[in-house]
Design a protein around this motif. Sequence first.
Motif, PDB file in Angstrom:
ATOM      1  N   ALA A  84      82.649  46.231  18.879  1.00  0.00           N
ATOM      2  CA  ALA A  84      83.486  45.129  18.392  1.00  0.00           C
ATOM      3  C   ALA A  84      84.073  45.383  17.002  1.00  0.00           C
ATOM      4  O   ALA A  84      85.206  45.020  16.735  1.00  0.00           O
ATOM      5  CB  ALA A  84      82.678  43.830  18.362  1.00  0.00           C
ATOM      6  N   THR A  85      83.316  46.000  16.109  1.00  0.00           N
ATOM      7  CA  THR A  85      83.713  46.073  14.702  1.00  0.00           C
ATOM      8  C   THR A  85      83.527  47.474  14.135  1.00  0.00           C
ATOM      9  O   THR A  85      82.431  48.027  14.197  1.00  0.00           O
ATOM     10  CB  THR A  85      82.874  45.093  13.858  1.00  0.00           C
ATOM     11  OG1 THR A  85      82.973  43.794  14.425  1.00  0.00           O
ATOM     12  CG2 THR A  85      83.349  45.057  12.423  1.00  0.00           C
ATOM     13  N   ASP A  86      84.608  48.020  13.550  1.00  0.00           N
ATOM     14  CA  ASP A  86      84.503  49.283  12.815  1.00  0.00           C
ATOM     15  C   ASP A  86      83.938  49.046  11.420  1.00  0.00           C
ATOM     16  O   ASP A  86      83.005  49.712  10.997  1.00  0.00           O
ATOM     17  CB  ASP A  86      85.877  49.940  12.666  1.00  0.00           C
ATOM     18  CG  ASP A  86      86.255  50.817  13.828  1.00  0.00           C
ATOM     19  OD1 ASP A  86      85.470  50.957  14.773  1.00  0.00           O
ATOM     20  OD2 ASP A  86      87.377  51.360  13.804  1.00  0.00           O
ATOM     21  N   LEU A  87      84.577  48.112  10.701  1.00  0.00           N
ATOM     22  CA  LEU A  87      84.162  47.896   9.320  1.00  0.00           C
ATOM     23  C   LEU A  87      84.502  46.490   8.863  1.00  0.00           C
ATOM     24  O   LEU A  87      85.371  45.830   9.428  1.00  0.00           O
ATOM     25  CB  LEU A  87      84.783  48.924   8.380  1.00  0.00           C
ATOM     26  CG  LEU A  87      86.303  48.946   8.207  1.00  0.00           C
ATOM     27  CD1 LEU A  87      86.748  47.990   7.116  1.00  0.00           C
ATOM     28  CD2 LEU A  87      86.763  50.343   7.860  1.00  0.00           C
ATOM     29  N   THR A  88      83.794  46.074   7.819  1.00  0.00           N
ATOM     30  CA  THR A  88      84.110  44.847   7.094  1.00  0.00           C
ATOM     31  C   THR A  88      84.064  45.181   5.608  1.00  0.00           C
ATOM     32  O   THR A  88      83.354  46.095   5.191  1.00  0.00           O
ATOM     33  CB  THR A  88      83.107  43.719   7.406  1.00  0.00           C
ATOM     34  OG1 THR A  88      81.786  44.159   7.103  1.00  0.00           O
ATOM     35  CG2 THR A  88      83.187  43.299   8.874  1.00  0.00           C
ATOM     36  N   ILE A  89      84.837  44.450   4.832  1.00  0.00           N
ATOM     37  CA  ILE A  89      84.867  44.665   3.385  1.00  0.00           C
ATOM     38  C   ILE A  89      84.750  43.312   2.704  1.00  0.00           C
ATOM     39  O   ILE A  89      85.525  42.401   2.999  1.00  0.00           O
ATOM     40  CB  ILE A  89      86.168  45.358   2.932  1.00  0.00           C
ATOM     41  CG1 ILE A  89      86.297  46.733   3.584  1.00  0.00           C
ATOM     42  CG2 ILE A  89      86.217  45.457   1.405  1.00  0.00           C
ATOM     43  CD1 ILE A  89      87.627  47.412   3.326  1.00  0.00           C
ATOM     44  N   ASP A  90      83.771  43.194   1.806  1.00  0.00           N
ATOM     45  CA  ASP A  90      83.673  42.024   0.948  1.00  0.00           C
ATOM     46  C   ASP A  90      84.465  42.313  -0.317  1.00  0.00           C
ATOM     47  O   ASP A  90      84.217  43.325  -0.989  1.00  0.00           O
ATOM     48  CB  ASP A  90      82.214  41.764   0.546  1.00  0.00           C
ATOM     49  CG  ASP A  90      81.428  41.034   1.594  1.00  0.00           C
ATOM     50  OD1 ASP A  90      81.798  39.892   1.923  1.00  0.00           O
ATOM     51  OD2 ASP A  90      80.426  41.591   2.082  1.00  0.00           O
ATOM     52  N   ILE A  91      85.398  41.424  -0.644  1.00  0.00           N
ATOM     53  CA  ILE A  91      86.063  41.491  -1.939  1.00  0.00           C
ATOM     54  C   ILE A  91      85.140  40.769  -2.913  1.00  0.00           C
ATOM     55  O   ILE A  91      84.694  39.648  -2.656  1.00  0.00           O
ATOM     56  CB  ILE A  91      87.457  40.833  -1.888  1.00  0.00           C
ATOM     57  CG1 ILE A  91      88.334  41.506  -0.823  1.00  0.00           C
ATOM     58  CG2 ILE A  91      88.107  40.863  -3.271  1.00  0.00           C
ATOM     59  CD1 ILE A  91      88.601  42.988  -1.060  1.00  0.00           C
ATOM     60  N   CYS A  92      84.829  41.419  -4.023  1.00  0.00           N
ATOM     61  CA  CYS A  92      83.796  40.903  -4.920  1.00  0.00           C
ATOM     62  C   CYS A  92      84.056  41.373  -6.348  1.00  0.00           C
ATOM     63  O   CYS A  92      84.882  42.244  -6.595  1.00  0.00           O
ATOM     64  CB  CYS A  92      82.426  41.390  -4.456  1.00  0.00           C
ATOM     65  SG  CYS A  92      82.285  43.190  -4.354  1.00  0.00           S
ATOM     66  N   VAL A  93      83.332  40.763  -7.273  1.00  0.00           N
ATOM     67  CA  VAL A  93      83.292  41.294  -8.632  1.00  0.00           C
ATOM     68  C   VAL A  93      82.676  42.688  -8.512  1.00  0.00           C
ATOM     69  O   VAL A  93      81.804  42.903  -7.664  1.00  0.00           O
ATOM     70  CB  VAL A  93      82.457  40.369  -9.530  1.00  0.00           C
ATOM     71  CG1 VAL A  93      82.270  40.966 -10.915  1.00  0.00           C
ATOM     72  CG2 VAL A  93      83.107  38.993  -9.631  1.00  0.00           C
ATOM     73  N   PRO A  94      83.121  43.673  -9.283  1.00  0.00           N
ATOM     74  CA  PRO A  94      82.581  45.020  -9.116  1.00  0.00           C
ATOM     75  C   PRO A  94      81.050  45.031  -9.025  1.00  0.00           C
ATOM     76  O   PRO A  94      80.364  44.479  -9.890  1.00  0.00           O
ATOM     77  CB  PRO A  94      83.089  45.770 -10.343  1.00  0.00           C
ATOM     78  CG  PRO A  94      84.397  45.106 -10.643  1.00  0.00           C
ATOM     79  CD  PRO A  94      84.143  43.643 -10.353  1.00  0.00           C
ATOM     80  N   PRO A  95      80.523  45.624  -7.941  1.00  0.00           N
ATOM     81  CA  PRO A  95      79.071  45.681  -7.761  1.00  0.00           C
ATOM     82  C   PRO A  95      78.401  46.435  -8.909  1.00  0.00           C
ATOM     83  O   PRO A  95      79.001  47.306  -9.545  1.00  0.00           O
ATOM     84  CB  PRO A  95      78.908  46.455  -6.450  1.00  0.00           C
ATOM     85  CG  PRO A  95      80.203  46.284  -5.738  1.00  0.00           C
ATOM     86  CD  PRO A  95      81.237  46.229  -6.816  1.00  0.00           C
ATOM     87  N   TYR A  96      77.157  46.072  -9.148  1.00  0.00           N
ATOM     88  CA  TYR A  96      76.406  46.757 -10.187  1.00  0.00           C
ATOM     89  C   TYR A  96      75.037  47.142  -9.652  1.00  0.00           C
ATOM     90  O   TYR A  96      74.545  46.575  -8.686  1.00  0.00           O
ATOM     91  CB  TYR A  96      76.276  45.886 -11.442  1.00  0.00           C
ATOM     92  CG  TYR A  96      75.561  44.574 -11.215  1.00  0.00           C
ATOM     93  CD1 TYR A  96      74.193  44.467 -11.416  1.00  0.00           C
ATOM     94  CD2 TYR A  96      76.255  43.444 -10.795  1.00  0.00           C
ATOM     95  CE1 TYR A  96      73.529  43.280 -11.206  1.00  0.00           C
ATOM     96  CE2 TYR A  96      75.604  42.245 -10.582  1.00  0.00           C
ATOM     97  CZ  TYR A  96      74.238  42.167 -10.792  1.00  0.00           C
ATOM     98  OH  TYR A  96      73.586  40.984 -10.574  1.00  0.00           O
ATOM     99  N   GLN A  97      74.463  48.148 -10.294  1.00  0.00           N
ATOM    100  CA  GLN A  97      73.137  48.621  -9.911  1.00  0.00           C
ATOM    101  C   GLN A  97      72.179  48.360 -11.056  1.00  0.00           C
ATOM    102  O   GLN A  97      72.468  48.674 -12.216  1.00  0.00           O
ATOM    103  CB  GLN A  97      73.172  50.113  -9.609  1.00  0.00           C
ATOM    104  CG  GLN A  97      71.825  50.670  -9.186  1.00  0.00           C
ATOM    105  CD  GLN A  97      71.874  52.147  -8.835  1.00  0.00           C
ATOM    106  OE1 GLN A  97      72.921  52.774  -8.891  1.00  0.00           O
ATOM    107  NE2 GLN A  97      70.733  52.696  -8.484  1.00  0.00           N
TER     108      GLN A  97
END
Length: 174
Positions: A84-97
């Motif tokens: 059903a799904t290849d990919l999804t993308i969350d638009i977000c504040v730049p992720p941090y580690q």
Amino acid sequence: MSGRDHNTGTIVKWKWSLASGECAPCFSWPVVQLGVDDHGIWLGSRQGNPVLQPDGQVELQTHDGVWLIPPRQYWIAAFWFTPATDLTIDICVPPYQQSDTFAFIDLELDLYRNAQGEAGIVDQDEFAALSAAQLVPPHNLDAAVSTADRLLALVEQRVEPFGTAAKPRLQQLQ
């Protein structure tokens, strides 16, 4: 990371509450680090992986998945390559580690590409509500819209890393 395997970590997704005006963690799940390349940090988790939900319940991940956290970008991608799904993308504040935790604040706009190659931007209504609530600085909202628009063309054309770059990472999980 004392006592823990250096190749494990957790992804934590934060969301804004329009009711309270607070930003809080709402989803989290354990991952393994699959590597780093020019696209960013690759993380993965297997089908059956526990995913903590906003209500405190745990649901099991239904498919193997690979996440890409690009450096200093307003998005995080999840690659599924299911029927059903290849990919999804969350638009977000730049992720941090922070230590072995990878965190991001969701800005509600999402992209998808289904297995037939159709791509689009969804959840514009949730983004509009977040914008109207004035909980997020305008520069982050502007970056969210421009990022979603820019990425849509790349996703549709399967420009890397939105082509096959994640498939070898997915195979690493097996």
